[in-house]
Design a protein around this motif. Structure first.
Motif, PDB file in Angstrom:
ATOM      1  N   THR A 142       0.825  -1.204   0.000  1.00 50.82           N
ATOM      2  CA  THR A 142       0.000   0.000   0.000  1.00 50.82           C
ATOM      3  C   THR A 142       0.859   1.254   0.000  1.00 50.82           C
ATOM      4  OG1 THR A 142      -1.701  -1.207   1.233  1.00 50.82           O
ATOM      5  CG2 THR A 142      -1.878   1.190   1.178  1.00 50.82           C
ATOM      6  N   MET A 143       1.934   1.245   0.780  1.00 54.07           N
ATOM      7  CA  MET A 143       2.855   2.392   0.800  1.00 54.07           C
ATOM      8  C   MET A 143       3.489   2.621  -0.569  1.00 54.07           C
ATOM      9  SD  MET A 143       4.888   1.853   4.385  1.00 54.07           S
ATOM     10  CE  MET A 143       4.031   1.559   5.917  1.00 54.07           C
ATOM     11  N   ALA A 144       3.871   1.519  -1.233  1.00 51.72           N
ATOM     12  CA  ALA A 144       4.492   1.643  -2.553  1.00 51.72           C
ATOM     13  C   ALA A 144       3.507   2.248  -3.557  1.00 51.72           C
ATOM     14  CB  ALA A 144       4.973   0.277  -3.035  1.00 51.72           C
ATOM     15  N   ILE A 145       2.260   1.802  -3.516  1.00 55.73           N
ATOM     16  CA  ILE A 145       1.243   2.351  -4.416  1.00 55.73           C
ATOM     17  C   ILE A 145       0.996   3.822  -4.100  1.00 55.73           C
ATOM     18  CG2 ILE A 145      -1.185   2.189  -5.105  1.00 55.73           C
ATOM     19  CD1 ILE A 145      -1.010  -0.816  -4.575  1.00 55.73           C
ATOM     20  N   ASP A 146       0.963   4.158  -2.814  1.00 59.12           N
ATOM     21  CA  ASP A 146       0.786   5.548  -2.396  1.00 59.12           C
ATOM     22  C   ASP A 146       1.898   6.436  -2.949  1.00 59.12           C
ATOM     23  OD1 ASP A 146      -0.253   7.728  -0.472  1.00 59.12           O
ATOM     24  OD2 ASP A 146       1.844   7.486   0.130  1.00 59.12           O
ATOM     25  N   ARG A 147       3.156   5.976  -2.843  1.00 55.81           N
ATOM     26  CA  ARG A 147       4.282   6.763  -3.366  1.00 55.81           C
ATOM     27  C   ARG A 147       4.251   6.827  -4.894  1.00 55.81           C
ATOM     28  NH1 ARG A 147       5.274  10.512  -1.064  1.00 55.81           N
ATOM     29  NH2 ARG A 147       3.137  10.044  -0.423  1.00 55.81           N
ATOM     30  N   TYR A 148       3.775   5.766  -5.529  1.00 54.74           N
ATOM     31  CA  TYR A 148       3.658   5.768  -6.988  1.00 54.74           C
ATOM     32  C   TYR A 148       2.680   6.852  -7.446  1.00 54.74           C
ATOM     33  CZ  TYR A 148       1.982   4.390 -11.603  1.00 54.74           C
ATOM     34  OH  TYR A 148       1.593   4.406 -12.930  1.00 54.74           O
ATOM     35  N   ILE A 149       1.526   6.919  -6.789  1.00 56.57           N
ATOM     36  CA  ILE A 149       0.530   7.927  -7.164  1.00 56.57           C
ATOM     37  C   ILE A 149       1.057   9.328  -6.883  1.00 56.57           C
ATOM     38  CG2 ILE A 149      -1.799   8.776  -6.715  1.00 56.57           C
ATOM     39  CD1 ILE A 149      -2.580   5.913  -5.957  1.00 56.57           C
ATOM     40  N   ALA A 150       1.723   9.512  -5.726  1.00 53.10           N
ATOM     41  CA  ALA A 150       2.202  10.840  -5.339  1.00 53.10           C
ATOM     42  C   ALA A 150       3.284  11.356  -6.275  1.00 53.10           C
ATOM     43  CB  ALA A 150       2.735  10.793  -3.907  1.00 53.10           C
ATOM     44  N   ILE A 151       4.145  10.472  -6.777  1.00 52.62           N
ATOM     45  CA  ILE A 151       5.275  10.906  -7.597  1.00 52.62           C
ATOM     46  C   ILE A 151       4.978  10.835  -9.090  1.00 52.62           C
ATOM     47  CG2 ILE A 151       7.677  10.346  -8.221  1.00 52.62           C
ATOM     48  CD1 ILE A 151       8.111   9.484  -5.335  1.00 52.62           C
ATOM     49  N   VAL A 223       5.207  -8.684  -3.725  1.00 53.37           N
ATOM     50  CA  VAL A 223       6.552  -8.273  -4.128  1.00 53.37           C
ATOM     51  C   VAL A 223       6.531  -7.694  -5.541  1.00 53.37           C
ATOM     52  CG1 VAL A 223       8.891  -9.093  -4.647  1.00 53.37           C
ATOM     53  CG2 VAL A 223       7.698  -9.920  -2.609  1.00 53.37           C
ATOM     54  N   LEU A 224       5.767  -8.306  -6.432  1.00 53.46           N
ATOM     55  CA  LEU A 224       5.702  -7.831  -7.815  1.00 53.46           C
ATOM     56  C   LEU A 224       5.123  -6.420  -7.887  1.00 53.46           C
ATOM     57  CD1 LEU A 224       6.037  -8.409 -10.839  1.00 53.46           C
ATOM     58  CD2 LEU A 224       3.726  -9.382 -10.824  1.00 53.46           C
ATOM     59  N   ILE A 225       4.022  -6.179  -7.181  1.00 49.89           N
ATOM     60  CA  ILE A 225       3.404  -4.854  -7.180  1.00 49.89           C
ATOM     61  C   ILE A 225       4.363  -3.807  -6.622  1.00 49.89           C
ATOM     62  CG2 ILE A 225       1.555  -3.452  -6.217  1.00 49.89           C
ATOM     63  CD1 ILE A 225       0.646  -5.305  -8.433  1.00 49.89           C
ATOM     64  N   ILE A 226       5.026  -4.131  -5.517  1.00 52.62           N
ATOM     65  CA  ILE A 226       5.964  -3.182  -4.909  1.00 52.62           C
ATOM     66  C   ILE A 226       7.132  -2.908  -5.843  1.00 52.62           C
ATOM     67  CG2 ILE A 226       7.567  -2.820  -3.003  1.00 52.62           C
ATOM     68  CD1 ILE A 226       5.695  -4.447  -1.243  1.00 52.62           C
ATOM     69  N   ALA A 227       7.690  -3.963  -6.431  1.00 53.04           N
ATOM     70  CA  ALA A 227       8.839  -3.802  -7.321  1.00 53.04           C
ATOM     71  C   ALA A 227       8.479  -2.957  -8.537  1.00 53.04           C
ATOM     72  CB  ALA A 227       9.357  -5.177  -7.752  1.00 53.04           C
ATOM     73  N   LYS A 248      14.588  15.501  -3.324  1.00 50.09           N
ATOM     74  CA  LYS A 248      13.349  15.602  -2.555  1.00 50.09           C
ATOM     75  C   LYS A 248      12.428  14.434  -2.842  1.00 50.09           C
ATOM     76  CE  LYS A 248       9.495  18.724  -1.577  1.00 50.09           C
ATOM     77  NZ  LYS A 248       8.863  20.036  -1.863  1.00 50.09           N
ATOM     78  N   ALA A 249      12.354  14.041  -4.119  1.00 52.58           N
ATOM     79  CA  ALA A 249      11.497  12.912  -4.483  1.00 52.58           C
ATOM     80  C   ALA A 249      12.027  11.613  -3.889  1.00 52.58           C
ATOM     81  CB  ALA A 249      11.404  12.808  -6.003  1.00 52.58           C
ATOM     82  N   PHE A 250      13.351  11.428  -3.932  1.00 46.47           N
ATOM     83  CA  PHE A 250      13.935  10.219  -3.362  1.00 46.47           C
ATOM     84  C   PHE A 250      13.746  10.166  -1.850  1.00 46.47           C
ATOM     85  CE2 PHE A 250      16.692   9.398  -7.191  1.00 46.47           C
ATOM     86  CZ  PHE A 250      16.288   8.072  -7.354  1.00 46.47           C
ATOM     87  N   SER A 251      13.793  11.318  -1.191  1.00 41.72           N
ATOM     88  CA  SER A 251      13.678  11.346   0.266  1.00 41.72           C
ATOM     89  C   SER A 251      12.303  10.899   0.738  1.00 41.72           C
ATOM     90  CB  SER A 251      13.979  12.750   0.792  1.00 41.72           C
ATOM     91  OG  SER A 251      12.988  13.673   0.362  1.00 41.72           O
ATOM     92  N   THR A 252      11.288  11.104  -0.080  1.00 42.46           N
ATOM     93  CA  THR A 252       9.925  10.742   0.327  1.00 42.46           C
ATOM     94  C   THR A 252       9.658   9.248   0.228  1.00 42.46           C
ATOM     95  OG1 THR A 252       9.051  11.102  -1.909  1.00 42.46           O
ATOM     96  CG2 THR A 252       9.048  12.983  -0.393  1.00 42.46           C
ATOM     97  N   CYS A 253      10.468   8.518  -0.554  1.00 43.62           N
ATOM     98  CA  CYS A 253      10.213   7.085  -0.700  1.00 43.62           C
ATOM     99  C   CYS A 253      11.425   6.231  -0.337  1.00 43.62           C
ATOM    100  CB  CYS A 253       9.779   6.755  -2.130  1.00 43.62           C
ATOM    101  SG  CYS A 253      11.012   7.132  -3.391  1.00 43.62           S
ATOM    102  N   GLY A 254      12.559   6.892   0.033  1.00 40.21           N
ATOM    103  CA  GLY A 254      13.762   6.143   0.359  1.00 40.21           C
ATOM    104  C   GLY A 254      13.592   5.228   1.555  1.00 40.21           C
ATOM    105  N   SER A 255      12.920   5.729   2.615  1.00 45.29           N
ATOM    106  CA  SER A 255      12.726   4.904   3.809  1.00 45.29           C
ATOM    107  C   SER A 255      11.818   3.724   3.517  1.00 45.29           C
ATOM    108  CB  SER A 255      12.139   5.756   4.944  1.00 45.29           C
ATOM    109  OG  SER A 255      10.923   6.368   4.546  1.00 45.29           O
ATOM    110  N   HIS A 256      10.769   3.942   2.705  1.00 46.24           N
ATOM    111  CA  HIS A 256       9.878   2.840   2.335  1.00 46.24           C
ATOM    112  C   HIS A 256      10.637   1.762   1.581  1.00 46.24           C
ATOM    113  CE1 HIS A 256       6.530   5.153   3.710  1.00 46.24           C
ATOM    114  NE2 HIS A 256       6.668   6.079   2.776  1.00 46.24           N
ATOM    115  N   LEU A 257      11.481   2.176   0.653  1.00 51.48           N
ATOM    116  CA  LEU A 257      12.245   1.216  -0.147  1.00 51.48           C
ATOM    117  C   LEU A 257      13.212   0.434   0.732  1.00 51.48           C
ATOM    118  CD1 LEU A 257      12.883   0.106  -2.928  1.00 51.48           C
ATOM    119  CD2 LEU A 257      14.505   1.971  -3.257  1.00 51.48           C
TER     120      LEU A 257
END
Length: 322
Positions: A142-151, A223-227, A248-257
């Motif tokens: 869910t976090m990965a999808i959230d970051r995908y939509i945001a970026i 795993v596939l969806i996140i990747a 800035k963009a990397f900082s918002t999803c770096g911790s999730h990754l």
């Protein structure tokens, strides 16, 4: 009732090493059913068990306190009331219970002379440990999808990731994580267990939960969806012309990754552990990494790599300095 030969039972019940008789033999012999099991890998407290007890207690307290601070800080700081931090707070809250499913019993076994667990306790530990793990995996997706939509589609983000949808996603993660294992647990609870009642591990689980087709497909799908989400995110970020914008963009999803790699990296090691035979030391090391070390690093990643979370925790601990 279908009879299971010993080889078939062991194929599915990796962490039921106390299954010492086939169903056919059990029907022909009068044996006492096993109701209590003994962990064989824990040293006595007086014989060096304290060397493991002290660091394990520290790690557990750090996990609980660290994740609790993240959860409370996000809930109290109005600046963090958005979908990304909402998912982080729920993940941190889930992490507390994920480790509580195994570590307190491990600590008790290190100080107790009777290193036992009941059959019901075995099933409960197995169920909650894997259910909470599944819930965390879905939350990471869910976090990965959230970051995908945001970026990738930022203009549509406010209309897609609404507060109502966030609540629904959190509830769905918990419901799916806890319901998917109920059929397997119900089936295992009907099996008769006789023979040796030794558990040659530090906590209780079952290979059936990993070998089961539905469970495996769920993990691979997650795993596939996140990747795919992060691959697309990285492609979009690399196209940003300014260096400041990319950072800035990397900082918002770096911790999730980072948490994603740590979590599913340990899951990958568990798969290797189930598919091959390792010496007891390495087998236990992999189990510790999966159940203890990976949760230990999560609050560090989310607090040290995220400026907003650090400021919220500082405000929580030292309100007069903010």
């Amino acid at each position: 009732m279908k009879k299971l030969k010993l080889r078939e039972v062991n194929q599915y019940l990796f962490f039921f090493p106390f299954v010492g008789e086939s169903t056919h033999n059990m029907e022909n012999k009068n044996q006492t059913m096993v109701t209590e099991f003994f962990f064989s890998l824990f040293p006595r407290f007086q014989e060096g068990g304290y060397l493991f007890f002290i660091p394990l207690l520290f790690i557990y307290l750090f996990i609980v306190i660290g994740n609790l601070m993240i959860f409370i800080a996000v809930r109290l700081d109005a600046r963090l009331h958005n979908p990304m931090y909402n998912f982080i707070s729920i993940f941190s809250f889930t992490e507390i219970w994920y480790t509580t499913a195994t570590i307190p019993k491990m600590l008790l076994n290190l100080v107790s002379d009777q290193k036992t667990i009941s059959f019901t306790g075995c099933l409960l530990q197995m169920y909650f440990f894997h259910s909470l793990g599944n819930t965390e995996g879905i939350l990471l997706m869910t976090m990965a999808i959230d970051r995908y939509i945001a970026i990738c589609i930022p203009l549509r983000y406010p209309t897609i990731m609404t507060p109502r949808l966030c609540v629904q996603l959190n509830i769905a993660s918990c419901v799916f994580g806890f319901l998917i294992l109920l059929p397997e647990i119900a089936w295992i609870s009907t099996l008769p267990f006789c023979g040796s009642n030794q558990i040659h591990q530090i906590f209780y689980t079952s290979m059936l939960l990993v070998q089961d087709i539905i469970h495996a497909i769920a993990i691979l799908f997650t795993v596939l969806i996140i990747a795919l989400s992060y691959i697309r995110i990285i492609i979009v970020i690399l196209k940003i012309p300014s260096t400041e914008g990319r950072q800035k963009a990397f900082s918002t999803c770096g911790s999730h990754l980072a948490v994603f790699l740590l979590f599913f990296g340990s899951v990958g090691l568990m798969y290797l552990r189930f598919s091959a035979t390792y010496p007891p030391f390495w087998d236990t090391t992999i189990a510790v990494m999966f159940a203890v070390l990976a949760p230990f690093f999560n609050p560090i990643i989310y607090s040290l790599r995220n400026k907003e979370v650090k400021e919220a925790i500082k405000k929580l601990l030292c309100p007069k300095e903010i």
